[in-house]
Write a protein that holds these residues in place. Structure first.
Motif, mmCIF file in Angstrom:
data_model
loop_
_atom_site.group_PDB
_atom_site.id
_atom_site.type_symbol
_atom_site.label_atom_id
_atom_site.label_comp_id
_atom_site.label_asym_id
_atom_site.label_seq_id
_atom_site.Cartn_x
_atom_site.Cartn_y
_atom_site.Cartn_z
ATOM 1 N N ASP A 179 -7.806 14.646 -41.266
ATOM 2 C CA ASP A 179 -8.813 14.459 -42.284
ATOM 3 C C ASP A 179 -9.902 14.970 -42.663
ATOM 4 O O ASP A 179 -10.521 15.710 -43.520
ATOM 5 C CB ASP A 179 -9.287 13.191 -42.475
ATOM 6 C CG ASP A 179 -7.662 11.718 -42.894
ATOM 7 O OD1 ASP A 179 -7.338 12.396 -42.831
ATOM 8 O OD2 ASP A 179 -7.971 11.122 -42.213
ATOM 9 N N GLU B 37 -11.279 18.074 -45.138
ATOM 10 C CA GLU B 37 -12.920 18.081 -46.099
ATOM 11 C C GLU B 37 -13.384 19.381 -45.395
ATOM 12 O O GLU B 37 -14.341 20.206 -46.563
ATOM 13 C CB GLU B 37 -13.411 16.823 -45.300
ATOM 14 C CG GLU B 37 -14.243 16.867 -45.991
ATOM 15 C CD GLU B 37 -15.116 15.840 -45.808
ATOM 16 O OE1 GLU B 37 -16.383 14.779 -46.375
ATOM 17 O OE2 GLU B 37 -14.933 14.403 -44.596
ATOM 18 N N GLU C 222 -12.112 22.368 -47.484
ATOM 19 C CA GLU C 222 -12.375 22.063 -48.596
ATOM 20 C C GLU C 222 -13.966 22.493 -49.086
ATOM 21 O O GLU C 222 -14.718 23.204 -49.836
ATOM 22 C CB GLU C 222 -12.221 21.014 -49.474
ATOM 23 C CG GLU C 222 -11.026 20.489 -49.593
ATOM 24 C CD GLU C 222 -10.714 18.737 -49.696
ATOM 25 O OE1 GLU C 222 -11.602 18.032 -50.074
ATOM 26 O OE2 GLU C 222 -9.634 18.332 -50.419
#
Length: 446
Positions: free
Chosen positions: A428, A432, A435
């Motif tokens: 996860d 993130e 991005e």
């Protein structure tokens, strides 16, 4: 196009105005003092005792010659200083030279604000071979040295030699692998004390990657090309957090959260037998322990079958800004040359605990005396010199590094607190960070 609510915009404008006001109060307008000396304004983030050492070096330089005067201005911690630098853009209020933490390197290059140190090196035929290769390696990007290292450190394992003896462990043979640390922590733990406590600090995760020869982002750790993807969820990350979590679950490691100050206090009080901390903390730790027990130091541990690796230098470096007159930039370089001389490096090392970046500084009497007083620092020197310089140990480059470190720390907390598995938390976090890297890269003109 993104739109913002007016209250947010007003707050942002006020913030910039405040930062600009502060920056203006510290800046240099024309670069020349009333007595004809070239003025160099240096923004730095060294507070407390470190500020005293900075002020001493500035005073020594100013008194050593009559052409340049340096004004050192403390601008708060690294993030605050960088924000003030951003706020000063477009005005004549910024510094000649600024200290920026290592994870701000990609931003400083992409900002087009700097004159690379390589420019002055080439012009003056400055001999870079006199400096530590594994230190300047971090700041050498695209075959040029962009900043001059200033305060440099790396992490080491601190351990309580007295508790090692009591637990039947050899205090002169500390653990070097994840597996050995876990076994030692088990023997060192009892009903009152724990074997270890490591702060949930993103810098430590970055170091564990490098020590396994693993890169943190793609494209050669962001050094061959601009990084486009985080590699946080790779085997190196999963293996590290699995080991860490197991020690906490087994009750042999104490979780004290993100702050190294908390783990440091637990170690110096004898509550835990092993901890991780910066080499720059050595003097403070030894002084705090006093005669309560003998402090031992060891290399940063890694999995027993890890690939060739080592540690990444931490700390900060000095950038010369290109929006100041050329003569002012050259004056800043003159000051940097002064700072890198063996005598100044010896003073800086002895009074702060940071590495000398100049090799011959170790020949200075003050450094030799300091090593006799704090023999534990030899571990730090050996670890630096035994590190193989490669893309992993040079350190990652990404424009969103400060945010990425915070995201990493959140993932570490999720694992240690049992909210997610190492695989899920890191997957996860990797997504993130990737991005955010993509968003940053879209703003960079290359």
């Amino acid at each position: 196009m993104r739109t913002f609510r007016k209250p947010w915009l007003i707050v942002a404008m006020i913030t910039v105005m405040i930062f600009t006001t502060v920056a203006c109060s510290a800046g240099s307008d024309d670069g020349v003092t009333t007595d004809g000396k070239m003025k160099v304004v240096w923004w730095h983030s060294m507070g407390g005792e470190l500020k005293s050492a900075v002020d001493h070096l500035v005073k020594e330089f100013n008194e050593s010659q009559s052409e340049v005067v340096v004004e050192a201005v403390y601008q708060g911690e690294y993030d605050e200083s960088l924000n003030k630098l951003r706020a000063s853009l477009g005005s004549n209020s910024g510094p000649t030279m600024v200290q920026v933490y290592e994870i701000g390197s990609r931003y400083m290059i992409d900002s087009n604000l700097i004159t690379p140190i390589q420019t002055f090196v080439d012009k003056q035929n400055y001999d870079l071979s006199q400096l530590e290769e594994n230190i300047i390696g971090y700041y050498t990007i695209d075959d040029q040295l962009n900043a001059m290292p200033f305060n440099t450190s790396n992490p080491i394992l601190y351990y309580n030699k007295d508790q090692f003896k009591e637990a039947g462990l050899d205090p002169e043979n500390p653990p070097t692998t994840f597996e050995e640390v876990a076994k030692a922590a088990e023997k060192l733990s009892d009903g009152k004390n724990k074997g270890a406590s490591f702060a949930l600090y993103g810098w430590f995760m970055e170091q564990f990657f490098a020590n396994q020869g693993a890169e943190l982002v793609n494209n050669g750790n962001g050094r061959d090309e601009l990084a486009t993807e985080s590699l946080l969820g790779s085997e190196a990350g999963v293996q590290t957090l699995t080991w860490w979590k197991e020690m906490v679950d087994d009750g042999v490691a104490l979780n004290l959260g993100r702050k190294t100050d908390d783990t440091k206090k637990a170690f110096t009080s004898g509550q835990v037998a092993m901890t991780l901390d910066s080499t720059a903390s050595l003097r403070g730790i030894v002084d705090s322990v006093g005669d309560k027990f003998e402090v031992g130091t060891a290399f940063l541990p890694k999995p027993k079958e890890a690939d060739e690796g080592g540690v990444i230098v931490g700390g900060a470096s000095l950038y010369i800004l290109n929006n100041r007159p050329e003569t002012e930039q050259e004056a800043a370089w003159k000051f940097i040359e002064f700072l890198t001389a063996p005598e100044q490096q010896a003073y800086w090392h002895v009074n702060t605990g940071y590495f000398p970046i100049t090799k011959t500084a170790y020949d200075e009497p003050a450094v030799k005396e300091n090593l006799e007083k704090f023999p534990q620092f030899q571990t730090a020197v050996d670890q630096l010199h035994e590190t193989t310089l490669n893309r992993a140990t040079q350190g990652a480059l990404m424009g969103v590094f400060p945010e990425a470190r915070q995201i990493t720390e959140r993932a570490m907390e999720e694992v240690i607190n049992g909210q997610k598995t190492p695989e899920k938390a890191l997957e996860d976090a990797q997504k993130e960070i990737t991005e955010k890297i993509e968003q940053y890269n879209s703003t960079v003109n290359r």
